[in-house]
Write an enzyme that holds these catalytic residues in place. Structure first.
Site, short mmCIF file in Angstrom:
data_model
loop_
_atom_site.label_atom_id
_atom_site.label_comp_id
_atom_site.label_asym_id
_atom_site.label_seq_id
_atom_site.Cartn_x
_atom_site.Cartn_y
_atom_site.Cartn_z
N ASN A 9 48.02 40.65 41.51
CA ASN A 9 49.12 40.32 40.66
C ASN A 9 50.01 41.54 40.52
O ASN A 9 49.61 42.60 39.90
CB ASN A 9 48.17 40.30 39.27
CG ASN A 9 49.46 39.89 38.00
OD1 ASN A 9 50.61 39.82 38.29
ND2 ASN A 9 48.60 39.95 36.84
N LYS A 11 52.81 41.97 38.52
CA LYS A 11 53.22 41.96 37.14
C LYS A 11 54.83 42.48 37.42
O LYS A 11 55.35 41.70 38.23
CB LYS A 11 52.39 43.30 36.57
CG LYS A 11 50.98 42.81 36.54
CD LYS A 11 50.24 43.60 35.45
CE LYS A 11 48.57 43.55 35.71
NZ LYS A 11 47.66 44.14 34.56
N HIS A 95 47.39 35.07 31.50
CA HIS A 95 47.02 36.45 31.41
C HIS A 95 47.06 36.89 30.08
O HIS A 95 47.77 36.47 29.43
CB HIS A 95 48.11 36.87 32.42
CG HIS A 95 47.73 38.49 32.75
ND1 HIS A 95 47.69 39.54 31.99
CD2 HIS A 95 46.83 38.91 34.01
CE1 HIS A 95 47.29 40.62 32.75
NE2 HIS A 95 46.68 40.24 33.83
N GLU A 97 48.23 39.69 29.05
CA GLU A 97 49.32 40.23 28.84
C GLU A 97 50.46 39.35 28.18
O GLU A 97 51.27 39.55 27.42
CB GLU A 97 49.89 41.17 29.97
CG GLU A 97 49.23 42.36 30.20
CD GLU A 97 49.41 42.79 31.61
OE1 GLU A 97 50.02 42.36 32.56
OE2 GLU A 97 48.39 43.64 31.96
N GLU A 167 38.85 38.44 33.10
CA GLU A 167 39.56 39.78 33.11
C GLU A 167 39.29 40.39 31.61
O GLU A 167 40.14 39.90 30.48
CB GLU A 167 41.29 39.76 33.11
CG GLU A 167 41.33 38.98 34.34
CD GLU A 167 42.92 39.58 35.17
OE1 GLU A 167 43.05 40.03 35.97
OE2 GLU A 167 43.93 39.40 34.16
N GLY A 173 44.23 47.86 33.61
CA GLY A 173 44.95 48.77 33.50
C GLY A 173 44.53 50.13 32.86
O GLY A 173 45.31 51.08 32.57
N SER A 213 40.86 46.93 36.58
CA SER A 213 40.93 48.04 37.42
C SER A 213 39.84 47.88 38.56
O SER A 213 38.83 48.56 38.88
CB SER A 213 39.94 49.15 36.42
OG SER A 213 40.89 49.13 35.10
#
Ligand code: 13P
Length: 255
Positions: A9, A11, A95, A97, A167, A173, A213
């Protein structure tokens, strides 16, 4: 046994030129790999060009989002049909985010999954608990609720191409990945839920992948878990050598 799925991904990273450079390196490094399904999810603006560069490879394209309507007055949005037309086979949905910064909810995630399937795209549906939810001892509860609402209204015949990506929000991250056994516990509970809802045949096809990660240094132990069928890689997918090492994870004897 599921064919492992390793997805990158990207992003909101890479211009067309930067994306093309990354793809040219990946083409070399991943040449000839057939036993792993490899997917990259670049930004919308690069999809068409990268589709052209990937034409004679086994690397597949995913989008990072879609809107559920077919077309119309929805300024700034992109439909499933448009994604198919630029070569996408997959689309990431929900996701964390997007849930956090763009107001996506379990309900909008469900609408997007239905739209993706209608357009022939394979959804990679993201779920995961926050740090507070984990510390309160409720990761499985939270993730099960997310999976149930994401799949609301989907019959057993519809889910075989659907991928669930676990996730944990606290691992994205942060450099702090879930341990293989923490991830395995949640994957196992997702598999159980899918089995209860859809039966064995569907579960044999559906893959559950881990994200948060993932690095060359932890991929082998993650992939050694029986219920981890692949990974969704963020930061490390922007480095061709790291992503290639992740794709070429060391297979444990059971795989
Ligand atoms: P990182 O690998 O950068 O933690 O990101 C994970 C992720 O969000 C993949 O979708």
């Amino acid at each position: 046994m599921h064919k492992p799925l390793i997805a990158g991904n990207w992003k909101m990273n890479t211009t067309i030129d930067q994306g093309a450079q990354l793809v040219m390196k990946l083409r070399e490094l991943l040449k000839g790999i057939q036993d792993i399904e490899i997917v990259i999810a670049p930004p919308f603006t690069s999809l068409q060009h990268l589709n052209f560069l990937l034409a004679d490879t086994a690397i597949k394209l995913s989008a990072q989002n879609l809107f559920w309507e077919k077309n119309g007055a929805y300024t700034g949005e992109v439909s499933g049909e448009m994604l198919r037309a630029v070569g996408c086979e997959y689309v990431i949905i929900g996701h964390s985010e997007r849930r956090r910064y763009f107001g996506e909810t379990d309900e909008t995630v469900n609408k997007k999954i239905l739209a993706a399937l209608r357009e022939g795209l394979k959804p990679i549906v993201c779920v995961g608990e926050t740090l507070e939810e984990r510390e309160a001892g409720r990761p499985v509860e939270k993730v099960s609720a997310q999976v149930r609402s994401a799949l609301n209204g989907l019959g057993p015949g519809m889910v075989k191409d659907l991928v669930v990506a676990y996730e944990p929000v606290w691992a994205i991250g942060t450099g702090r990945n879930a341990t293989p056994s923490q991830a395995e516990e949640v994957h196992d509970s997702i598999r159980e839920l899918l089995y209860e809802e859809y039966g064995m045949a569907a579960v044999n096809d559906m893959r559950i992948i881990y994200g948060g990660s993932v690095k060359p240094t932890n991929i082998d132990s993650l992939m050694a878990q029986p219920n981890i069928d692949g990974v969704l890689v963020g930061g490390a997918s922007l480095n061709a050598e790291d992503f290639a090492r992740i794709v070429k994870f060391e297979k444990s004897p059971e795989r």
